[in-house]
Design a protein around this motif. Sequence first.
Motif, PDB file in Angstrom:
ATOM      1  N   SER A  37       0.713  -1.245  -0.013  1.00  0.00           N
ATOM      2  CA  SER A  37       0.111   0.075  -0.002  1.00  0.00           C
ATOM      3  C   SER A  37       0.880   1.318  -0.028  1.00  0.00           C
ATOM      4  O   SER A  37       0.473   2.352  -0.395  1.00  0.00           O
ATOM      5  CB  SER A  37      -1.044  -0.004   1.170  1.00  0.00           C
ATOM      6  OG  SER A  37      -0.185  -0.070   2.397  1.00  0.00           O
ATOM      7  N   ARG A  96      -7.206   0.979 -10.917  1.00  0.00           N
ATOM      8  CA  ARG A  96      -8.344   1.047 -12.081  1.00  0.00           C
ATOM      9  C   ARG A  96      -7.580   0.011 -12.749  1.00  0.00           C
ATOM     10  O   ARG A  96      -6.758  -0.343 -13.101  1.00  0.00           O
ATOM     11  CB  ARG A  96      -7.967   2.395 -12.913  1.00  0.00           C
ATOM     12  CG  ARG A  96      -8.874   2.451 -14.071  1.00  0.00           C
ATOM     13  CD  ARG A  96      -8.839   3.744 -14.895  1.00  0.00           C
ATOM     14  NE  ARG A  96      -7.573   4.097 -15.039  1.00  0.00           N
ATOM     15  CZ  ARG A  96      -7.241   5.174 -16.150  1.00  0.00           C
ATOM     16  NH1 ARG A  96      -8.091   5.693 -16.931  1.00  0.00           N
ATOM     17  NH2 ARG A  96      -6.036   5.436 -16.479  1.00  0.00           N
ATOM     18  N   ALA A 142      -9.210  -4.044  -7.871  1.00  0.00           N
ATOM     19  CA  ALA A 142      -9.931  -4.028  -6.574  1.00  0.00           C
ATOM     20  C   ALA A 142      -9.295  -4.284  -5.204  1.00  0.00           C
ATOM     21  O   ALA A 142      -9.312  -3.476  -4.302  1.00  0.00           O
ATOM     22  CB  ALA A 142     -11.074  -5.343  -6.599  1.00  0.00           C
ATOM     23  N   ARG A 143      -8.186  -5.140  -5.363  1.00  0.00           N
ATOM     24  CA  ARG A 143      -7.611  -5.603  -4.134  1.00  0.00           C
ATOM     25  C   ARG A 143      -6.532  -4.011  -3.756  1.00  0.00           C
ATOM     26  O   ARG A 143      -6.347  -3.831  -2.533  1.00  0.00           O
ATOM     27  CB  ARG A 143      -6.601  -6.648  -4.296  1.00  0.00           C
ATOM     28  CG  ARG A 143      -5.526  -6.980  -3.014  1.00  0.00           C
ATOM     29  CD  ARG A 143      -6.282  -7.751  -1.946  1.00  0.00           C
ATOM     30  NE  ARG A 143      -5.293  -7.588  -0.824  1.00  0.00           N
ATOM     31  CZ  ARG A 143      -4.345  -8.649  -0.627  1.00  0.00           C
ATOM     32  NH1 ARG A 143      -4.109  -9.470  -1.611  1.00  0.00           N
ATOM     33  NH2 ARG A 143      -3.503  -8.585   0.102  1.00  0.00           N
ATOM     34  N   GLY A 150      -7.080  -0.983  -4.859  1.00  0.00           N
ATOM     35  CA  GLY A 150      -8.016   0.427  -5.136  1.00  0.00           C
ATOM     36  C   GLY A 150      -7.572   0.862  -6.300  1.00  0.00           C
ATOM     37  O   GLY A 150      -7.446   2.140  -6.237  1.00  0.00           O
TER      38      GLY A 150
END
Length: 193
Positions: free
Chosen positions: A2, A32, A27-28, A30
């Motif tokens: 992250s 596009r 998705a994991r 966050g």
Amino acid sequence: MSDVTGIIFLVGFMGSGKTTVGQHLAARLGGRFIDLDERIARAAGRSIPELFQTEGETGFRQREHAALIQVCAELRQDDLPWNIVALGGGTFTRPENRNHIRQTGCSVWLDVPFDILATRVVPDGRRPLWTSVDEARLRYEQRRADYAQADIRVPVGTAPPEQVTEDVLRALSAFQRAGSSKSLTTQPGNSYE
């Protein structure tokens, strides 16, 4: 992962899971998700099989190259922390495409054995270059040397997409920790040390 950002291009043969894994990664993280084939079809107003039928592979590859250049330019200007791009199976086989990809982000090869791919791909006309198993196997063997030029190789067997996603994330993390001179993005100011 992250604390870093990146532009990731998923590379691999038809049926390797680039779209599915790309959606899971986005998705994991966050970020596009962009499917290059979908972008080409939407811009042309026709499906990929229709484009192959009317323009042939050469015409399609020209559209693909133009779409890739456009996507790369967009991504270089994007401020999202993560962008995941699923490439078509033939995109990475062209040196000029590989150069644009290298200048923009990190390429990850989803390396799936052909026998597994042959069980995944249904010869229903949606994949115009999968005309027979023998022809597909020959194309697969021809493309492997190009795919091997990706920054990262992730061996994929029969694992579900969620597991492959985790494998890709681990490979990206290891790529960074190894001190690769290549960052996961070309955006200035990002450090991966």
